[in-house]
Design a protein around this motif. Structure first.
Motif, PDB file in Angstrom:
ATOM      1  N   ASN A 112       0.736  -1.180   0.010  1.00 58.00           N
ATOM      2  CA  ASN A 112      -0.208  -0.040   0.081  1.00 58.00           C
ATOM      3  C   ASN A 112       0.912   1.316  -0.034  1.00 58.00           C
ATOM      4  N   ALA A 113      -0.008   2.337  -0.317  1.00 57.81           N
ATOM      5  CA  ALA A 113       0.878   3.475   0.017  1.00 57.81           C
ATOM      6  C   ALA A 113       0.313   4.160   1.249  1.00 57.81           C
ATOM      7  N   ALA A 114       1.093   4.817   2.006  1.00 58.53           N
ATOM      8  CA  ALA A 114       0.776   5.325   3.142  1.00 58.53           C
ATOM      9  C   ALA A 114       1.615   6.810   3.521  1.00 58.53           C
ATOM     10  N   GLY A 115       0.920   7.227   4.374  1.00 55.06           N
ATOM     11  CA  GLY A 115       1.551   8.605   4.861  1.00 55.06           C
ATOM     12  C   GLY A 115       2.522   8.300   6.213  1.00 55.06           C
ATOM     13  N   GLY A 116       3.754   8.796   6.120  1.00 57.75           N
ATOM     14  CA  GLY A 116       4.792   8.701   7.309  1.00 57.75           C
ATOM     15  C   GLY A 116       4.536   9.668   8.458  1.00 57.75           C
ATOM     16  N   ALA A 186      -5.187   2.515  10.093  1.00 59.09           N
ATOM     17  CA  ALA A 186      -5.889   2.519   9.218  1.00 59.09           C
ATOM     18  C   ALA A 186      -7.235   3.512   9.352  1.00 59.09           C
ATOM     19  N   VAL A 187      -7.196   4.338   8.400  1.00 63.10           N
ATOM     20  CA  VAL A 187      -8.348   5.370   8.635  1.00 63.10           C
ATOM     21  C   VAL A 187      -9.181   5.174   7.093  1.00 63.10           C
ATOM     22  N   SER A 188     -10.593   5.852   7.272  1.00 62.73           N
ATOM     23  CA  SER A 188     -11.361   5.563   6.033  1.00 62.73           C
ATOM     24  C   SER A 188     -11.174   6.311   4.788  1.00 62.73           C
ATOM     25  N   ASN A 191     -10.757  11.862   2.565  1.00 62.54           N
ATOM     26  CA  ASN A 191      -9.960  13.071   2.640  1.00 62.54           C
ATOM     27  C   ASN A 191      -8.541  12.635   3.415  1.00 62.54           C
ATOM     28  N   LEU A 192      -7.499  13.357   3.331  1.00 58.76           N
ATOM     29  CA  LEU A 192      -6.447  13.227   4.271  1.00 58.76           C
ATOM     30  C   LEU A 192      -6.677  13.871   5.694  1.00 58.76           C
ATOM     31  N   GLU A 193      -5.701  13.549   6.377  1.00 60.69           N
ATOM     32  CA  GLU A 193      -5.951  13.963   7.804  1.00 60.69           C
ATOM     33  C   GLU A 193      -5.718  15.389   8.161  1.00 60.69           C
ATOM     34  N   THR A 194      -6.341  16.059   9.195  1.00 60.00           N
ATOM     35  CA  THR A 194      -6.076  17.221   9.374  1.00 60.00           C
ATOM     36  C   THR A 194      -4.791  17.147  10.579  1.00 60.00           C
ATOM     37  N   GLU A 197      -5.478  15.356  13.691  1.00 53.72           N
ATOM     38  CA  GLU A 197      -5.586  13.900  13.569  1.00 53.72           C
ATOM     39  C   GLU A 197      -3.990  13.609  13.299  1.00 53.72           C
ATOM     40  N   TYR A 198      -3.079  14.131  12.577  1.00 55.04           N
ATOM     41  CA  TYR A 198      -1.732  13.624  12.508  1.00 55.04           C
ATOM     42  C   TYR A 198      -1.069  13.463  13.832  1.00 55.04           C
ATOM     43  N   ARG A 199      -1.241  14.421  14.619  1.00 52.82           N
ATOM     44  CA  ARG A 199      -0.914  14.549  16.090  1.00 52.82           C
ATOM     45  C   ARG A 199      -1.337  13.457  16.676  1.00 52.82           C
ATOM     46  N   ALA A 208       2.658   5.102  10.574  1.00 51.46           N
ATOM     47  CA  ALA A 208       2.248   5.466   9.184  1.00 51.46           C
ATOM     48  C   ALA A 208       0.846   5.326   9.049  1.00 51.46           C
ATOM     49  N   VAL A 209       0.283   5.978   8.236  1.00 54.10           N
ATOM     50  CA  VAL A 209      -1.444   5.948   8.045  1.00 54.10           C
ATOM     51  C   VAL A 209      -1.958   5.646   6.589  1.00 54.10           C
ATOM     52  N   GLY A 210      -2.818   4.975   6.404  1.00 52.67           N
ATOM     53  CA  GLY A 210      -3.305   4.855   4.984  1.00 52.67           C
ATOM     54  C   GLY A 210      -4.585   4.304   4.943  1.00 52.67           C
ATOM     55  N   MET A 211      -5.202   4.132   3.864  1.00 57.14           N
ATOM     56  CA  MET A 211      -6.686   3.934   3.865  1.00 57.14           C
ATOM     57  C   MET A 211      -7.053   2.463   3.424  1.00 57.14           C
ATOM     58  N   SER A 212      -6.036   1.488   3.622  1.00 57.17           N
ATOM     59  CA  SER A 212      -6.374   0.168   3.334  1.00 57.17           C
ATOM     60  C   SER A 212      -5.751  -0.854   3.967  1.00 57.17           C
ATOM     61  N   ILE A 233       6.070   4.803   1.914  1.00 51.44           N
ATOM     62  CA  ILE A 233       5.927   6.182   2.301  1.00 51.44           C
ATOM     63  C   ILE A 233       5.635   7.130   1.471  1.00 51.44           C
ATOM     64  N   THR A 234       4.639   7.610   1.262  1.00 49.58           N
ATOM     65  CA  THR A 234       4.334   8.603   0.008  1.00 49.58           C
ATOM     66  C   THR A 234       4.347  10.142   0.194  1.00 49.58           C
ATOM     67  N   ASP A 235       4.090  10.471   1.678  1.00 48.15           N
ATOM     68  CA  ASP A 235       4.335  11.819   1.909  1.00 48.15           C
ATOM     69  C   ASP A 235       4.571  11.891   3.430  1.00 48.15           C
ATOM     70  N   LEU A 236       4.905  12.886   4.064  1.00 48.09           N
ATOM     71  CA  LEU A 236       5.239  13.136   5.385  1.00 48.09           C
ATOM     72  C   LEU A 236       4.281  13.955   6.067  1.00 48.09           C
ATOM     73  N   CYS A 237       3.695  13.190   7.365  1.00 53.13           N
ATOM     74  CA  CYS A 237       2.668  13.716   8.064  1.00 53.13           C
ATOM     75  C   CYS A 237       3.090  14.401   9.239  1.00 53.13           C
ATOM     76  N   ASP A 238       3.739  15.712   8.887  1.00 54.45           N
ATOM     77  CA  ASP A 238       4.488  16.419  10.138  1.00 54.45           C
ATOM     78  C   ASP A 238       3.435  17.634  10.306  1.00 54.45           C
ATOM     79  N   LYS A 249       1.968  13.848  -6.492  1.00 54.29           N
ATOM     80  CA  LYS A 249       3.220  13.756  -5.761  1.00 54.29           C
ATOM     81  C   LYS A 249       3.097  12.254  -5.089  1.00 54.29           C
ATOM     82  N   ILE A 250       1.898  11.776  -4.411  1.00 61.72           N
ATOM     83  CA  ILE A 250       1.938  10.626  -3.955  1.00 61.72           C
ATOM     84  C   ILE A 250       2.274   9.358  -4.918  1.00 61.72           C
ATOM     85  N   LEU A 251       1.530   9.554  -6.014  1.00 63.59           N
ATOM     86  CA  LEU A 251       2.241   8.297  -7.232  1.00 63.59           C
ATOM     87  C   LEU A 251       3.517   8.452  -7.438  1.00 63.59           C
TER      88      LEU A 251
HETATM   89  N1  HPA Z   1      -3.146   9.644   4.946  1.00 60.47           N
HETATM   90  C1  HPA Z   1      -3.801   8.705   4.761  1.00 60.47           C
HETATM   91  N2  HPA Z   1      -3.680   7.734   3.523  1.00 60.47           N
HETATM   92  C2  HPA Z   1      -2.698   8.029   3.014  1.00 60.47           C
HETATM   93  C3  HPA Z   1      -1.680   9.106   3.226  1.00 60.47           C
HETATM   94  C4  HPA Z   1      -1.748  10.084   4.222  1.00 60.47           C
HETATM   95  O1  HPA Z   1      -1.084  10.848   4.716  1.00 60.47           O
HETATM   96  N3  HPA Z   1      -0.585   9.135   2.365  1.00 60.47           N
HETATM   97  C5  HPA Z   1      -0.870   8.121   1.446  1.00 60.47           C
HETATM   98  N4  HPA Z   1      -1.863   7.622   1.870  1.00 60.47           N
END
Ligand code: HPA
Length: 272
Positions: A112-116, A186-188, A191-194, A197-199, A208-212, A233-238, A249-251
């Motif tokens: 999967n692709a996930a946020g770091g 795992a989140v539904s 939308n990405l997180e606020t 929510e990342y905190r 890491a956080v993702g939708m699958s 890890i496709t993006d950083l959730c700082d 960018k994620i792709l």
């Molecule tokens: N959050 C949720 N799902 C994701 C993210 C993210 O930041 N990046 C890639 N999939």
């Protein structure tokens, strides 16, 4: 028609069209479908032709079941997976996992692709999933238990196969692939997180956080099917330096991580 009967009908259809006996199942994540190129394909079935199979709607997914050999092992790969955010319920999302189990798979591999969320991670790193936190609003096992598949209260003390995790970490080290081991939340979505929510996700112990992935892993565990799962890890959730996320960018990050991920999965499958 019961859910079980639908599973059996799908399996029957596949078995009348495909002679192959897959030993391993593979679910490929968003932007991570290139592994299919390394499968020596013997058969392909479009999801839409398989009775009761959900049909994939996300653009970057092509929607077929691919049979063949990977690293000399008989596999079935899902090209395109089903996400809760697409509008499927959890029974639909996990239907293919039940089907693959009845086709005879012994192990399940998921990418999967996930946020770091762990701020030591960098874009395009890999993370082998060691454990998870399920923040989804629906569980695939609710309702009457499917007794033929597994128990009412499945154990979750080892959701991901520790032996395969150790093997994969070794493969990564040997091949100089940057790979962490961590917890996936795992989140539904969609939308990405606020920032808040990342905190929160970082504080409760996720890396890491993702939708699958989690629904499929739960259903596999219900059936005592060992699972190996890995995130790109496709993006950083700082939360303190959050930039708007762009799907392009994620792709691109997924594409960058794909080579190492493919290498790990191929070597891991070869060694089973
Ligand atoms: N959050 C949720 N799902 C994701 C993210 C993210 O930041 N990046 C890639 N999939």
């Amino acid at each position: 028609m019961t859910y079980e009967s639908k599973i059996h009908e799908a399996v029957k259809y596949i078995q009348t069209h495909v002679e192959a006996q897959p030993q391993f199942g593979i679910i490929l994540g968003t932007g991570l479908g290139a592994l299919v190129k390394d499968i020596n394909i013997s058969h392909e079935l479009s999801y839409q032709d398989i009775p009761h199979f959900p049909v994939s709607t996300v653009e970057s997914h092509s929607g077929k079941l691919v049979f063949g050999e990977l690293s000399g092992q008989p596999v079935v790969a899902m090209q395109g997976r089903f996400h809760y955010y697409e509008g499927y319920n959890m029974k639909e999302v996990t239907f293919p996992v039940r089907v693959m189990k009845l086709l005879g798979i012994q192990k399940l591999f998921i990418s999967n692709a996930a946020g770091g969320v762990n701020l030591n991670y960098q874009v395009a790193d890999l993370m082998i999933i060691d454990d998870h936190i399920d923040l989804l609003k629906e569980n695939p096992l609710t309702g009457a238990n499917l007794d033929e598949f597994g128990p009412r209260f499945p154990d979750m003390s080892e959701p991901y196969d520790q032996k395969m995790i150790a093997q994969a970490m070794e493969i990564a080290a040997k091949n100089d692939i940057k790979c962490h081991k961590g917890v996936y939340a795992a989140v539904s979505g969609p939308n990405l997180e606020t920032r808040a929510e990342y905190r929160y996700i970082a504080r409760i112990g996720a890396d890491a956080v993702g939708m699958s992935t989690v629904p499929e892993a739960i259903v596999a565990k219900h059936m005592s099917l060992p699972v190996f799962a890995i995130s790109a890890i496709t993006d950083l959730c700082d939360p303190e330096n959050l930039e708007p996320v762009e799907i392009s960018k994620i792709l691109a990050a997924a594409a960058k991580a794909e080579k190492g991920m493919t290498r790990i999965i191929k070597a891991l499958v070869a060694g089973q």
